[in-house]
Write a protein that holds these residues in place. Structure first.
Motif, short mmCIF file in Angstrom:
data_model
loop_
_atom_site.label_atom_id
_atom_site.label_comp_id
_atom_site.label_asym_id
_atom_site.label_seq_id
_atom_site.Cartn_x
_atom_site.Cartn_y
_atom_site.Cartn_z
N THR A 24 24.89 56.52 35.99
CA THR A 24 24.64 55.93 34.68
C THR A 24 25.47 56.58 33.57
OG1 THR A 24 22.73 57.40 34.42
CG2 THR A 24 22.32 55.19 35.28
N ARG A 81 20.44 43.96 41.73
CA ARG A 81 19.97 43.35 40.48
C ARG A 81 20.24 44.27 39.31
NH1 ARG A 81 15.50 41.40 43.53
NH2 ARG A 81 14.20 43.12 42.79
N ASN A 82 19.97 45.55 39.49
CA ASN A 82 20.20 46.52 38.42
C ASN A 82 21.69 46.62 38.10
OD1 ASN A 82 19.39 48.80 36.64
ND2 ASN A 82 20.58 49.99 38.09
N ALA A 126 23.97 44.31 38.55
CA ALA A 126 24.38 43.08 37.86
C ALA A 126 23.96 43.11 36.40
CB ALA A 126 23.78 41.86 38.57
N LYS A 127 22.78 43.64 36.14
CA LYS A 127 22.29 43.72 34.76
C LYS A 127 23.17 44.66 33.93
CE LYS A 127 17.88 43.93 34.44
NZ LYS A 127 16.48 44.41 34.46
N GLN A 128 23.66 45.72 34.58
CA GLN A 128 24.52 46.68 33.87
C GLN A 128 25.96 46.19 33.74
OE1 GLN A 128 23.37 49.40 32.44
NE2 GLN A 128 21.30 49.15 33.23
N GLY A 129 26.32 45.16 34.52
CA GLY A 129 27.68 44.64 34.46
C GLY A 129 28.71 45.54 35.12
#
Length: 228
Positions: free
Chosen positions: A159, A196-197, A199-202
């Motif tokens: 992250t 999913r996480n 994809a959400k973060q791009g």
């Protein structure tokens, strides 16, 4: 409006993946890309007709098995007619293959977290690799079991943040060494949540970094068909 055709490599699959020798022999070379992937908001009847036309080309292809194997290795990135199958049929085939692989393959013995030295390197390459692996479903816990690092440490590296400007050289080297194999390995049970996480973060997946030095802070990911 100009139609996009499959010219450069001869396979719709390899527009955003490494170019391989078999792809230049694909029967779809010169065909319209939209025939294999379809337009936005396509009606089901139109899609079925288009897919049958695309499949008829695949049936004449001499490298359809290589195309299918490459398509199945893309994990969640399943769309369009590739390898002589529609996306729905490939999802079913991949689920069966992954289940068989899990049943036959011995469970890897988790490595104990290693004692890290004080030597450190720039975190950017490690962060990019962790993010790319997350896009295809590999969680920090699964990666940590392979390279011998704690999942919490890998999650912090993935992250980023002002306090994570560097990474221990052992972790960076271990991840760089195992990254090519992990890209080809089916993810574990937490893959859906991880993807999913991501994809959400791009985050950018492995195809975006093909031919790019991931350890170079100035490097930028390639533009892929998925991002276009």
């Amino acid at each position: 409006m100009r139609k996009t055709t499959i010219e450069r490599t001869g396979s719709p699959l390899v527009l955003d993946t490494p170019i391989t020798a078999w792809a230049t022999k694909a029967a779809c070379k010169g065909e319209e890309l939209e025939l294999f992937f379809g337009p936005d908001h396509e009606k089901q009847a139109d899609r079925e007709k288009r897919e049958q036309e695309a499949l008829s080309i695949c049936r004449t292809c001499t490298v359809v098995s290589e195309c299918l194997e490459a398509a199945l290795s893309q994990g969640a990135r399943q769309w369009g007619v590739q390898g002589g199958m529609t996306a729905d049929r490939r999802r079913t085939a991949r689920k069966g293959r992954d289940k068989l692989a899990v049943e036959e393959a011995p469970a890897p013995k988790p490595k104990k977290p290693q004692r890290l030295s004080t030597e450190r390197v720039d975190v950017v390459g490690t962060m990019r690799r962790l993010q790319a692996l997350a896009v295809i479903g590999h969680s920090p816990k699964a990666i940590g079991a392979v390279i011998g690092a704690s999942s919490s440490y890998l999650n912090d590296l993935r992250t980023g943040g002002t306090r994570m400007a560097s990474v221990s050289v052992e972790v960076a080297d271990a991840l760089a060494r195992e990254y090519p194999r992990l890209v080809r390995t089916p993810p574990g049970v937490q893959s859906a949540l991880t993807m999913r996480n991501a994809a959400k973060q791009g985050w950018d997946g492995p195809p975006a970094w093909v031919g790019v030095d991931m350890d170079d802070p100035a490097a930028r990911p390639r533009e892929t068909a998925a991002a276009a």
